[in-house]
Design a protein around this motif. Structure first.
Motif, PDB file in Angstrom:
ATOM      1  N   ILE A 188       0.836  -1.202   0.000  1.00 59.19           N
ATOM      2  CA  ILE A 188       0.000   0.000   0.000  1.00 59.19           C
ATOM      3  C   ILE A 188       0.867   1.247   0.000  1.00 59.19           C
ATOM      4  N   ASN A 189       1.832   1.288   0.922  1.00 55.94           N
ATOM      5  CA  ASN A 189       2.728   2.439   0.950  1.00 55.94           C
ATOM      6  C   ASN A 189       3.639   2.478  -0.271  1.00 55.94           C
ATOM      7  N   GLY A 190       3.932   1.303  -0.846  1.00 53.70           N
ATOM      8  CA  GLY A 190       4.694   1.283  -2.087  1.00 53.70           C
ATOM      9  C   GLY A 190       3.916   1.933  -3.220  1.00 53.70           C
ATOM     10  N   ALA A 191       2.613   1.656  -3.299  1.00 53.14           N
ATOM     11  CA  ALA A 191       1.785   2.278  -4.332  1.00 53.14           C
ATOM     12  C   ALA A 191       1.686   3.791  -4.118  1.00 53.14           C
ATOM     13  N   ILE A 192       1.550   4.210  -2.863  1.00 53.84           N
ATOM     14  CA  ILE A 192       1.540   5.647  -2.560  1.00 53.84           C
ATOM     15  C   ILE A 192       2.868   6.268  -2.958  1.00 53.84           C
ATOM     16  N   ALA A 193       3.962   5.555  -2.696  1.00 54.47           N
ATOM     17  CA  ALA A 193       5.293   6.067  -3.042  1.00 54.47           C
ATOM     18  C   ALA A 193       5.475   6.186  -4.550  1.00 54.47           C
ATOM     19  N   ASP A 194       4.915   5.242  -5.310  1.00 49.21           N
ATOM     20  CA  ASP A 194       4.991   5.339  -6.773  1.00 49.21           C
ATOM     21  C   ASP A 194       4.310   6.611  -7.274  1.00 49.21           C
ATOM     22  N   ALA A 195       3.299   7.081  -6.524  1.00 46.89           N
ATOM     23  CA  ALA A 195       2.540   8.265  -6.949  1.00 46.89           C
ATOM     24  C   ALA A 195       3.156   9.570  -6.448  1.00 46.89           C
ATOM     25  N   VAL A 196       3.602   9.588  -5.170  1.00 46.05           N
ATOM     26  CA  VAL A 196       4.041  10.864  -4.584  1.00 46.05           C
ATOM     27  C   VAL A 196       5.464  10.818  -4.035  1.00 46.05           C
ATOM     28  N   GLY A 197       6.126   9.665  -4.083  1.00 42.92           N
ATOM     29  CA  GLY A 197       7.480   9.559  -3.557  1.00 42.92           C
ATOM     30  C   GLY A 197       7.510   8.893  -2.195  1.00 42.92           C
ATOM     31  N   LEU A 198       8.635   8.250  -1.893  1.00 41.08           N
ATOM     32  CA  LEU A 198       8.754   7.506  -0.636  1.00 41.08           C
ATOM     33  C   LEU A 198       8.708   8.415   0.582  1.00 41.08           C
ATOM     34  N   GLN A 199       9.282   9.594   0.490  1.00 42.36           N
ATOM     35  CA  GLN A 199       9.301  10.475   1.656  1.00 42.36           C
ATOM     36  C   GLN A 199       7.891  10.814   2.124  1.00 42.36           C
ATOM     37  N   LYS A 200       7.042  11.233   1.192  1.00 39.31           N
ATOM     38  CA  LYS A 200       5.667  11.580   1.563  1.00 39.31           C
ATOM     39  C   LYS A 200       4.869  10.346   1.952  1.00 39.31           C
ATOM     40  N   SER A 201       5.181   9.223   1.327  1.00 41.43           N
ATOM     41  CA  SER A 201       4.487   7.984   1.683  1.00 41.43           C
ATOM     42  C   SER A 201       4.757   7.613   3.138  1.00 41.43           C
ATOM     43  N   MET A 260       5.616   9.657   5.448  1.00 42.11           N
ATOM     44  CA  MET A 260       5.080  10.716   6.303  1.00 42.11           C
ATOM     45  C   MET A 260       3.599  10.496   6.630  1.00 42.11           C
ATOM     46  N   THR A 261       2.882   9.749   5.801  1.00 40.15           N
ATOM     47  CA  THR A 261       1.462   9.509   6.067  1.00 40.15           C
ATOM     48  C   THR A 261       1.232   8.751   7.371  1.00 40.15           C
ATOM     49  N   HIS A 262       2.275   8.154   7.914  1.00 46.10           N
ATOM     50  CA  HIS A 262       2.100   7.381   9.144  1.00 46.10           C
ATOM     51  C   HIS A 262       1.879   8.269  10.365  1.00 46.10           C
ATOM     52  N   VAL A 263       2.126   9.555  10.239  1.00 45.68           N
ATOM     53  CA  VAL A 263       1.738  10.474  11.316  1.00 45.68           C
ATOM     54  C   VAL A 263       0.221  10.452  11.482  1.00 45.68           C
ATOM     55  N   ILE A 264      -0.497  10.443  10.370  1.00 49.64           N
ATOM     56  CA  ILE A 264      -1.964  10.385  10.416  1.00 49.64           C
ATOM     57  C   ILE A 264      -2.419   9.069  11.042  1.00 49.64           C
ATOM     58  N   LEU A 265      -1.755   7.971  10.664  1.00 48.84           N
ATOM     59  CA  LEU A 265      -2.113   6.671  11.229  1.00 48.84           C
ATOM     60  C   LEU A 265      -1.904   6.648  12.741  1.00 48.84           C
ATOM     61  N   VAL A 266      -0.820   7.238  13.207  1.00 51.97           N
ATOM     62  CA  VAL A 266      -0.536   7.272  14.636  1.00 51.97           C
ATOM     63  C   VAL A 266      -1.603   8.075  15.376  1.00 51.97           C
ATOM     64  N   LEU A 267      -1.999   9.208  14.837  1.00 48.49           N
ATOM     65  CA  LEU A 267      -3.016  10.032  15.494  1.00 48.49           C
ATOM     66  C   LEU A 267      -4.341   9.283  15.606  1.00 48.49           C
ATOM     67  N   ALA A 268      -4.692   8.544  14.549  1.00 47.45           N
ATOM     68  CA  ALA A 268      -5.919   7.753  14.608  1.00 47.45           C
ATOM     69  C   ALA A 268      -5.806   6.636  15.638  1.00 47.45           C
ATOM     70  N   THR A 269      -4.612   6.066  15.765  1.00 44.98           N
ATOM     71  CA  THR A 269      -4.408   4.960  16.704  1.00 44.98           C
ATOM     72  C   THR A 269      -4.484   5.432  18.149  1.00 44.98           C
ATOM     73  N   ILE A 270      -4.085   6.659  18.403  1.00 48.64           N
ATOM     74  CA  ILE A 270      -4.201   7.210  19.760  1.00 48.64           C
ATOM     75  C   ILE A 270      -5.659   7.186  20.215  1.00 48.64           C
ATOM     76  N   VAL A 271      -6.564   7.541  19.315  1.00 45.77           N
ATOM     77  CA  VAL A 271      -7.997   7.527  19.645  1.00 45.77           C
ATOM     78  C   VAL A 271      -8.441   6.103  19.973  1.00 45.77           C
ATOM     79  N   ILE A 272      -8.011   5.142  19.161  1.00 46.77           N
ATOM     80  CA  ILE A 272      -8.388   3.742  19.402  1.00 46.77           C
ATOM     81  C   ILE A 272      -7.813   3.253  20.728  1.00 46.77           C
ATOM     82  N   ALA A 273      -6.537   3.569  20.977  1.00 46.15           N
ATOM     83  CA  ALA A 273      -5.843   3.067  22.163  1.00 46.15           C
ATOM     84  C   ALA A 273      -6.432   3.619  23.462  1.00 46.15           C
TER      85      ALA A 273
END
Length: 397
Positions: free
Chosen positions: A344-357, A359-372
């Protein structure tokens, strides 16, 4: 710590865990070679991790049920199978065959993990299980850290066919594990009827598994794509190999540290704390590549991968009568999310580059804080244990 080091069976299981997880560490170093050999994209090469880790993940609940029912004496066989099949990777003629071999090797890993976790739980006193399980998991983390270094040496000297030599440590450690654990009690065989009728706290278990899945996704993606990202930036294996190893070793240190803190302050508190601190660590790592990345890699490794044994123990406690299945569920679903996350992140990286791909894990972490936030606390876990003890006499024959 000395008490753990005197436990020979625990040390043997740690050796096995280190060995089996070292194969996971080798896979990212293979990516640049596989991309060139089979002319793959970043999304396609991620299917190798998906095949290996995905098969390991989906098979773990099944092997957890087998462990609960028949015991865990074949842990060494699972390790040897992983080594034998992984060694074939360098000799496959095509990419589809490579994926089949990766699936076969992942099956051995899928068997080893619930077997080993159930064995370790039986060897540890209840009051030190967070620390003890963390020490055991750390051995696997060290194996993942060693993997890239071993891969760089072997592939640098022998090319991709250097995987053939990787059969040696797995078969040797698997054989030793079989011999050392030959007198082990067949854990899980014929569970009491009381355990069969015990209700499972589904919501709490789902929250634990959800947090584990998120953490595994982040860890898997950063380990998988760091070598490729730095290769794109012009760095060689001498830089990105040690960088990945630093990342993984930091998670090993964090695992032991978080286990100690959890025994004192509670698992929920420690998990939430590491999540909150993970977001700025990921931003630092992705925004400032280069030599400074060693510092931010230590932060991510320490925070992102260190709480896995805490969630494993929480799942085992919530399903105490089916601890093997609990181990398979939490580790298996965690593994499969990490495996799916790579392409999934590989496909995102093909579109916008590995660095930005990444970086999307900041959003995932914020969502996980709510779950946790909804993770069960120590008091709630203790109440569940008390209910289990009250139910057992009532339904026992």
């Amino acid at each position: 710590m000395k008490d753990f080091l005197r436990n020979r069976k625990l040390l043997t299981l740690m050796l096995g865990h280190l060995t089996v997880d070292s194969y996971v560490g080798v896979i990212p170093v293979l990516y640049p070679i596989l991309i060139g050999r089979f002319r793959l994209s970043l999304a396609t090469v991620g299917l190798v991790s998906l095949a290996y880790s995905g098969m390991a993940a989906i098979s773990q609940p099944l092997f957890g049920v087998i462990a609960d029912r028949f015991g865990t004496r074949l842990t060494g066989v699972a390790l040897a199978w992983t080594a034998l099949t992984f060694a074939l990777i360098g000799f496959v003629p095509s990419f589809p065959v490579l994926l089949v071999v990766a699936c076969a090797s992942g099956l051995g890993s899928g068997a080893f993990h619930p077997f080993g976790a159930l064995d370790v739980r039986a060897l540890l006193p209840a009051w030190r299980r967070s620390f003890g399980m963390s020490v055991y998991v750390t051995a696997g983390t060290v194996g993942v850290a060693i993997g890239p270094l071993v891969g760089i040496v072997l592939f640098g000297a022998l090319g991709i066919r250097g995987t053939g030599l990787l059969v040696i440590p797995g078969v040797a450690a698997g054989t030793y594990l079989l011999w050392r654990m030959r007198s082990a009690v067949p854990l899980g065989a014929h569970p009491p009827r009381a355990a069969v009728h015990q209700a499972v706290p589904v919501f709490a278990l789902a929250i634990v598994i959800g947090v584990m899945m998120s953490r595994s996704w982040t860890v898997g993606v950063f380990q998988a794509f760091t070598p490729t990202w730095y290769a794109q930036l012009g760095y060689g294996p001498a830089f990105y190999g040690p960088l990945v190893t630093t990342f993984v070793l930091a998670s090993a240190v964090g695992t032991v540290g978080c286990g100690t803190l959890a025994d004192r302050y509670g698992r929920r508190t420690v998990i939430l704390g590491t999540l909150v601190l993970s977001a700025p660590a990921i931003l630092l790592y992705t925004m400032f590549p280069g030599p400074w990345a060693f510092a931010s890699a230590i932060l991510i490794g320490f925070l992102a991968a260190s709480t896995a044994p805490l969630m494993l123990l929480m799942a085992q406690q919530l399903m105490a009568s089916r601890a093997g299945l609990a181990s398979g569920l939490v580790m298996g679903l965690g593994f499969v999310t990490g495996a799916i996350g790579v392409p999934i992140n590989g496909a995102i990286a093909d579109a916008v580059g590995l660095q930005k791909s990444l970086m999307t894990h900041v959003i995932l972490v914020l969502a996980t804080i709510v779950i946790a936030w909804f993770l069960p606390g120590e008091d709630e876990m203790e109440r569940h244990v008390v209910r289990q003890r009250e139910i057992q006499p009532a339904v026992a024959p």
